[in-house]
Design a protein around this motif. Sequence first.
Motif: not given
Length: 304
Positions: A93-94, A114-116, A123-125, A282-283
């Motif tokens: 998800y973002s 903002f995340i992914k 994993g995480v961004y 905003n999932l």
Amino acid sequence: MLLAAPVILACSTLSVQSVIAQQSTGLTEPIYRVAHEEPAGETPATQIASRTVSAPLPAGINLTQRPGEHPLNPSLRFAQQSLIDLDKNIKDYSAILYKQERIGGELLDQEVAFIKVRHQPFGVYMFFLSKQNKGREVVYSDMPDGSIGKLNARDCGFKKRLGVFSLDPNGRLAMGGQKYPITKLGVRELTKELITVASNDVKYGECDVRTAQTAIGPRNNKRPVTLIEVTHPVPRPNTFRFHKAQVYIDNELRVPIRYVAKLWPTEEGGEAPLEEAYTYVNLKINNGFTDIDFSKDNPEYFKP
């Protein structure tokens, strides 16, 4: 790929007040109230007072109370089933993450990013949006064998010229200003932590549980949620982690998208100080993220 700049900038102007919609007029009466700190299994049934929940729960969220059980048991069962459903139905998800934590007794400023997130392999961004660290980037991925990988980060402002650093996610530099490592980020890890906390708290009494229906999210994209509020009236720091915790369950996705924990007031009648708060708005689920989304070699990351 990173969200388009107009989307990021629009989200970065949100405040936590605009994210959390006005709650309903009040919480329902407690489902149960346990008056003693004895382990729940040893509490006589006559000491557990049943209350009726007036607000109807949405379909798919079952918090049915069984006779004589601890008030947290329905929420614990729900969280356990939610984790099973999450692993089955949500691969990635973002979202926009709002985070505020107390570290070393000091309540830090709210951070927005903002995340992914991808669950397997984890994993995480993160691209930070809040004013004090806007432009900071972080990317992390577990190793192929599931072991802890390296966190790659580049700071913002004048520190940006120092380049990208490869860090131990549990090390001093990576943990600077953070209560938990990046490996604990996301709704799945939050669900796991709620299960851990509830599994401990059901051993004891002194617990009020209330529910309410409300909505959270940006003005044009509010999500209906079920609020579960847990209160431990008597300070017992060696037993309970918090005085009051609020968990907001997305009624459609049936996962927690906001968590707030407060400590006991320092004086009678005083305000309960915030310990930590996390909100995911905003999932957007199941985007099909791949390894490149969580790699420092992604050409969209760490641009000059």
